[in-house]
Design a protein around this motif. Structure first.
Motif, PDB file in Angstrom:
ATOM      1  N   VAL A 231     -76.163 -63.376 -59.499  1.00 38.10           N
ATOM      2  CA  VAL A 231     -77.022 -61.953 -58.909  1.00 38.10           C
ATOM      3  C   VAL A 231     -76.234 -60.519 -59.573  1.00 38.10           C
ATOM      4  CG1 VAL A 231     -75.391 -61.810 -56.779  1.00 38.10           C
ATOM      5  CG2 VAL A 231     -77.683 -61.149 -56.938  1.00 38.10           C
ATOM      6  N   LYS A 232     -77.645 -60.087 -59.645  1.00 40.91           N
ATOM      7  CA  LYS A 232     -76.953 -58.491 -60.191  1.00 40.91           C
ATOM      8  C   LYS A 232     -77.867 -57.464 -59.416  1.00 40.91           C
ATOM      9  CE  LYS A 232     -77.142 -55.613 -64.259  1.00 40.91           C
ATOM     10  NZ  LYS A 232     -77.594 -55.602 -66.098  1.00 40.91           N
ATOM     11  N   VAL A 233     -77.176 -56.747 -58.835  1.00 40.43           N
ATOM     12  CA  VAL A 233     -77.827 -55.518 -58.147  1.00 40.43           C
ATOM     13  C   VAL A 233     -77.756 -54.265 -58.501  1.00 40.43           C
ATOM     14  CG1 VAL A 233     -78.173 -54.440 -55.621  1.00 40.43           C
ATOM     15  CG2 VAL A 233     -77.801 -56.844 -55.760  1.00 40.43           C
TER      16      VAL A 233
ATOM     17  N   CYS B 243     -81.641 -59.081 -58.849  1.00 43.98           N
ATOM     18  CA  CYS B 243     -82.069 -59.937 -59.764  1.00 43.98           C
ATOM     19  C   CYS B 243     -81.289 -61.250 -60.023  1.00 43.98           C
ATOM     20  CB  CYS B 243     -81.653 -59.494 -61.436  1.00 43.98           C
ATOM     21  SG  CYS B 243     -82.650 -57.896 -61.662  1.00 43.98           S
ATOM     22  N   ASP B 244     -81.860 -62.159 -60.028  1.00 49.37           N
ATOM     23  CA  ASP B 244     -81.466 -63.764 -59.972  1.00 49.37           C
ATOM     24  C   ASP B 244     -81.001 -64.029 -61.248  1.00 49.37           C
ATOM     25  OD1 ASP B 244     -80.829 -66.439 -59.562  1.00 49.37           O
ATOM     26  OD2 ASP B 244     -82.630 -66.860 -58.492  1.00 49.37           O
ATOM     27  N   MET B 245     -79.934 -64.280 -61.650  1.00 48.91           N
ATOM     28  CA  MET B 245     -79.133 -64.339 -63.040  1.00 48.91           C
ATOM     29  C   MET B 245     -78.724 -65.943 -63.260  1.00 48.91           C
ATOM     30  SD  MET B 245     -79.572 -61.475 -63.691  1.00 48.91           S
ATOM     31  CE  MET B 245     -78.726 -61.302 -65.489  1.00 48.91           C
ATOM     32  N   ALA B 246     -78.900 -66.815 -62.280  1.00 52.78           N
ATOM     33  CA  ALA B 246     -78.678 -68.154 -62.567  1.00 52.78           C
ATOM     34  C   ALA B 246     -79.527 -69.121 -62.178  1.00 52.78           C
ATOM     35  CB  ALA B 246     -77.183 -68.282 -62.014  1.00 52.78           C
TER      36      ALA B 246
ATOM     37  N   GLY C  33     -79.479 -70.813 -55.505  1.00 51.27           N
ATOM     38  CA  GLY C  33     -79.145 -69.863 -54.640  1.00 51.27           C
ATOM     39  C   GLY C  33     -80.196 -68.618 -54.521  1.00 51.27           C
ATOM     40  N   ASN C  34     -80.181 -67.820 -53.388  1.00 47.83           N
ATOM     41  CA  ASN C  34     -81.251 -66.782 -53.205  1.00 47.83           C
ATOM     42  C   ASN C  34     -80.297 -65.585 -53.312  1.00 47.83           C
ATOM     43  OD1 ASN C  34     -83.705 -68.375 -53.040  1.00 47.83           O
ATOM     44  ND2 ASN C  34     -83.150 -68.648 -50.958  1.00 47.83           N
TER      45      ASN C  34
ATOM     46  N   LYS D  23     -87.403 -65.763 -55.801  1.00 47.34           N
ATOM     47  CA  LYS D  23     -88.606 -65.993 -57.048  1.00 47.34           C
ATOM     48  C   LYS D  23     -87.566 -66.893 -58.245  1.00 47.34           C
ATOM     49  CE  LYS D  23     -90.374 -61.614 -56.223  1.00 47.34           C
ATOM     50  NZ  LYS D  23     -90.739 -60.134 -56.921  1.00 47.34           N
ATOM     51  N   GLY D  24     -86.516 -67.130 -58.248  1.00 50.29           N
ATOM     52  CA  GLY D  24     -85.805 -68.181 -59.171  1.00 50.29           C
ATOM     53  C   GLY D  24     -85.343 -67.388 -60.360  1.00 50.29           C
ATOM     54  N   SER D  25     -84.563 -67.996 -61.259  1.00 47.19           N
ATOM     55  CA  SER D  25     -83.761 -67.410 -62.144  1.00 47.19           C
ATOM     56  C   SER D  25     -84.624 -66.754 -63.230  1.00 47.19           C
ATOM     57  CB  SER D  25     -83.021 -68.755 -62.968  1.00 47.19           C
ATOM     58  OG  SER D  25     -82.426 -68.174 -63.939  1.00 47.19           O
TER      59      SER D  25
END
Length: 124
Positions: free
Chosen positions: A38-40, A52-55, A59-60, A83-85
């Motif tokens: 995750v990146k915030v 942002c989902d980075m992987a 996970g959420n 929403k997914g990676s």
């Protein structure tokens, strides 16, 4: 000679406006936090978070946010996306100018505790 004086006076007035006559707006401070998958990012111009989902880990990702307004009232938020990676979510706020915002990046996983970054500081 009169032309030179006018030119000098106009130049001096223009320099005053450019260098010191106009008021400057407060510049906020952007910041980014990253944890497993995750990146915030906090964007001070517009007061919003981008999560942002980075992987591809099922996970959420979410952002934990803490804010205290000028009157001393504290608020907390959890901004989560599912929403997914590769996808991101945007979460708008209207923080007071110059106010500190604390946040961290976390990943909601099936096991506890959720992996989270250290707390980061942004300024609205």
């Amino acid at each position: 000679m009169n032309f030179r004086r006018r030119t000098l006076a106009v130049s001096a007035a223009a320099a005053t406006l450019v260098l010191g006559g106009a008021t400057s707006a407060f510049a906020g401070i952007d910041a980014t936090a990253e944890a497993a998958g995750v990146k915030v990012t906090f964007h001070s111009y517009g007061d919003y978070f981008k999560v942002c989902d980075m992987a591809t880990d099922s996970g959420n990702p979410y952002a934990d946010v803490r804010y205290t307004n000028a009157a001393g009232s504290s608020r907390t938020w959890r901004h989560q996306i599912d929403k997914g990676s590769g996808n991101c979510g945007k979460f708008d706020h209207n923080f007071g100018e110059g106010r500190t915002v604390l946040f961290r990046a976390c990943n909601d996983t099936p096991w506890l505790p959720d992996p989270c970054s250290a707390w980061k500081t942004g300024v609205a």
